[in-house]
Design an enzyme around this catalytic site. Structure first.
Site, mmCIF file in Angstrom:
data_model
loop_
_atom_site.group_PDB
_atom_site.id
_atom_site.type_symbol
_atom_site.label_atom_id
_atom_site.label_comp_id
_atom_site.label_asym_id
_atom_site.label_seq_id
_atom_site.Cartn_x
_atom_site.Cartn_y
_atom_site.Cartn_z
ATOM 1 C CG ASP A 251 -2.099 -1.026 0.908
ATOM 2 O OD1 ASP A 251 -2.485 -1.169 -0.265
ATOM 3 O OD2 ASP A 251 -2.556 -1.674 1.854
ATOM 4 C CG ASP B 163 -7.435 -4.362 -1.818
ATOM 5 O OD1 ASP B 163 -7.809 -5.420 -2.349
ATOM 6 O OD2 ASP B 163 -7.790 -4.016 -0.681
#
Ligand code: GLY
Length: 374
Positions: free
Chosen positions: A87, A148
């Site tokens: 991320d 994601d």
């Protein structure tokens, strides 16, 4: 048309900045944020909101507030604080890349390039993927991808455009191709995650982390896919990415409930009190806005996407925004983080707030957020 919603969002953002100097929002239960250090995957969203606010109204307060956090993000990178995950794109696209984009800061550019290098370290050439979580030899997560990650790829595409170093492009492209092949199913639904054999790169199986069950479609995962593949198309012009984004969007739209904001998983039995995920609908609105930029005027799918975008945004503004709660820290009610894991199943989600504001300012003024360069 959207300016009243934006005005309310900006007031709330200002309230948060003034009330919580130098800290960053974390998700907890109880219709509020917990304010603390830069040590999760979500801190960039708050900074990204400041940049959107600045671009929208040119108020230097938001610009200065965002700039004041760059040293914090730089320090996190240098000390490698809680960065053994993919991320890094979420964190640094919305902080360092955004600052570089808006101000041209060479310091911000440097931080963003260093972040891209840290993300590259997660590339597993023997499989052809970016590993989502943990260290390479992690028994559960070594060789695992999640949908994601598509939103982390713009950091690599951006780094390629800045440096012309082909490695960034190739890694992002190959990861997007693997995601398309293994995470997207034939009917346009998606797996949240997919496992590969670390030793030989063989595909093992799809699964979930935050969804209802392994074969179900987690709505936020579907939303990451819609926006992520549309962005992958923006950078690569690889036509199948656009088609994949469209297929995922059609599935999402066909499964939208009556009030136009999705539940947390498309396959969860709906009963009284089933949690929604307003953040999935906000991300999808941004994905549809991106898709619409690339779909030809004569394409028959345009009308359905435009109409779904309108329905989603009206529902968010009229029924989910906190405009009726002046002291609220969040912008959207009824987001969910990890329902099955019983973590914040019905609360404010800072990424939901970010994407809601991104969609609003894109609709109102054509400001597109920070996932792209050109
Ligand atoms: N990327 C983590 C999540 O969407 O919850």
């Amino acid at each position: 048309m959207w300016n009243a919603a934006i005005a309310d969002a900006l007031v709330k953002l200002r309230q948060n900045i003034v009330k919580h100097p130098g800290v960053l929002p974390h998700i907890i239960e109880g219709q509020r944020y917990e304010w603390g250090e830069n040590n999760d995957w979500i801190e960039g969203f708050y900074i990204g909101m400041m940049w959107l606010a600045y671009e929208y109204g040119q108020d230097p307060f938001y610009k200065e507030s965002a700039e004041a956090y760059l040293a914090n993000f730089k320090d996190r990178l240098e000390r490698h604080v809680a960065l053994d995950h993919h991320d890094i794109g979420f964190l640094y696209s919305l902080s360092a890349v955004a600052q570089w984009r808006v101000t041209g800061s060479s310091e911000a550019k440097e931080v963003a390039l260093q972040a891209a290098d840290v993300l590259l370290e997660r590339w597993r050439p023997q499989i052809g993927i970016i590993q989502a979580w943990g260290l390479e030899d992690d028994p559960e997560n070594g060789g695992r991808i999640i949908i994601d990650c598509l939103l982390n790829l713009p950091l690599l595409f951006w780094a390629y455009e800045q440096t012309q170093n082909q490695k960034y492009y190739d890694v992002a492209m190959r990861h997007a191709l693997a995601s398309q092949k293994f995470l997207v199913r034939g009917d346009g639904s998606s797996y949240h995650t997919f496992y590969f054999d670390r030793a030989n790169g063989n595909a093992i199986r799809g699964g979930t982390h935050q969804g209802h069950e392994d074969g179900s479609t987690w709505t936020r995962g579907q939303a990451w896919g819609i926006y992520g593949f549309a962005l992958a198309y923006r950078y690569t012009k690889h036509e199948p990415f656009l088609e994949t984004s469209k297929r995922l969007a059609k599935y999402f739209i066909e499964h939208m409930p009556e009030d136009n904001v999705v539940y947390w998983d498309f396959d969860v039995p709906v009963e009284a009190g089933t949690p929604r995920d307003s953040s999935a609908s906000a991300i999808t609105a941004c994905g549809l806005l991106e898709l619409l930029e690339w779909i030809a005027e004569e394409d028959s799918s345009r009308q359905g996407f435009e109409e779904a975008l309108g329905r989603t945004m009206r529902a968010l503004v009229e029924n989910y925004a906190t405009t009726d709660i002046p002291e609220a820290e969040g912008l959207l009610k009824h987001g969910s983080y990890h329902v099955r894991g019983d973590r914040a199943p019905d609360d404010y989600m800072i990424w939901g707030d970010y994407f809601y504001l991104e969609a609003l300012v894109r609709l109102e003024k054509g400001i597109k957020g920070y996932w792209y360069v050109k």
